[in-house]
Scaffold this motif. Structure first.
Motif, PDB file in Angstrom:
ATOM      1  N   PRO A  30     -22.371  21.474-101.621  1.00 45.16           N
ATOM      2  CA  PRO A  30     -23.949  21.092-101.458  1.00 45.16           C
ATOM      3  C   PRO A  30     -24.748  22.438-102.304  1.00 45.16           C
ATOM      4  CG  PRO A  30     -23.060  20.379 -99.389  1.00 45.16           C
ATOM      5  CD  PRO A  30     -21.962  21.182-100.193  1.00 45.16           C
ATOM      6  N   LYS A  38     -26.585  16.937-103.347  1.00 39.08           N
ATOM      7  CA  LYS A  38     -26.691  16.722-101.717  1.00 39.08           C
ATOM      8  C   LYS A  38     -25.343  15.759-101.496  1.00 39.08           C
ATOM      9  CE  LYS A  38     -31.864  17.053-102.336  1.00 39.08           C
ATOM     10  NZ  LYS A  38     -32.751  16.226-101.914  1.00 39.08           N
ATOM     11  N   PRO A  39     -25.055  15.752-100.172  1.00 38.23           N
ATOM     12  CA  PRO A  39     -23.852  14.803 -99.761  1.00 38.23           C
ATOM     13  C   PRO A  39     -24.092  13.484 -99.932  1.00 38.23           C
ATOM     14  CG  PRO A  39     -24.564  16.491 -98.019  1.00 38.23           C
ATOM     15  CD  PRO A  39     -25.343  16.758 -99.143  1.00 38.23           C
ATOM     16  N   VAL A  41     -19.744  15.401-102.746  1.00 34.80           N
ATOM     17  CA  VAL A  41     -20.623  16.501-102.473  1.00 34.80           C
ATOM     18  C   VAL A  41     -20.267  16.821-100.816  1.00 34.80           C
ATOM     19  CG1 VAL A  41     -22.775  17.650-102.169  1.00 34.80           C
ATOM     20  CG2 VAL A  41     -22.199  15.917-104.120  1.00 34.80           C
TER      21      VAL A  41
END
Length: 119
Positions: free
Chosen positions: A14, A86-87, A117
């Protein structure tokens, strides 16, 4: 028939960065509108970003300001620069080429490249 080959997918932390590439076999690449889509497990495929033959771009709200789509017609390649991922950006990313000439409408898809991610 147009073949699309995506590359660049990887595991990224991230806040890092990643660039995806999609190379097309189209003889006149400049005639194709291009797009990046993604599909996360259990979810529908969604548009991430698109670029027209004239270079106009469009982005999903979730990636605006973080991702950038661009094209190099000389190399028949479209890119997706992913900054600050981002995840929730984790998905298989697909490239799409769209040809629209009068009544002729064709869409072509690549096989996808995995982006994960995670820290």
């Amino acid at each position: 028939q147009v073949q699309l080959v995506e590359s660049g997918g990887a595991l990224v932390q991230p806040g890092g960065s990643l660039r995806l590439s999609c190379a097309a076999s189209a003889s006149i690449f400049s005639l194709y509108a291009m797009g990046w889509y993604r599909q996360a497990p259990g979810k529908q495929r969604e548009l991430v970003a698109s670029i027209t033959i004239s270079g106009s771009t469009n982005y999903a709200d979730s990636v605006k300001g973080r991702f950038t789509i661009s094209r190099d017609n000389a190399k028949s390649t479209v890119y997706l620069q992913m900054n600050s991922p981002k995840p929730e950006d984790t998905a298989v990313y697909y490239c799409k080429a769209s040809l629209s000439l009068g009544s002729l409408q064709r869409d072509y898809w690549g096989q996808g490249t995995q982006v994960t991610v995670s820290s």
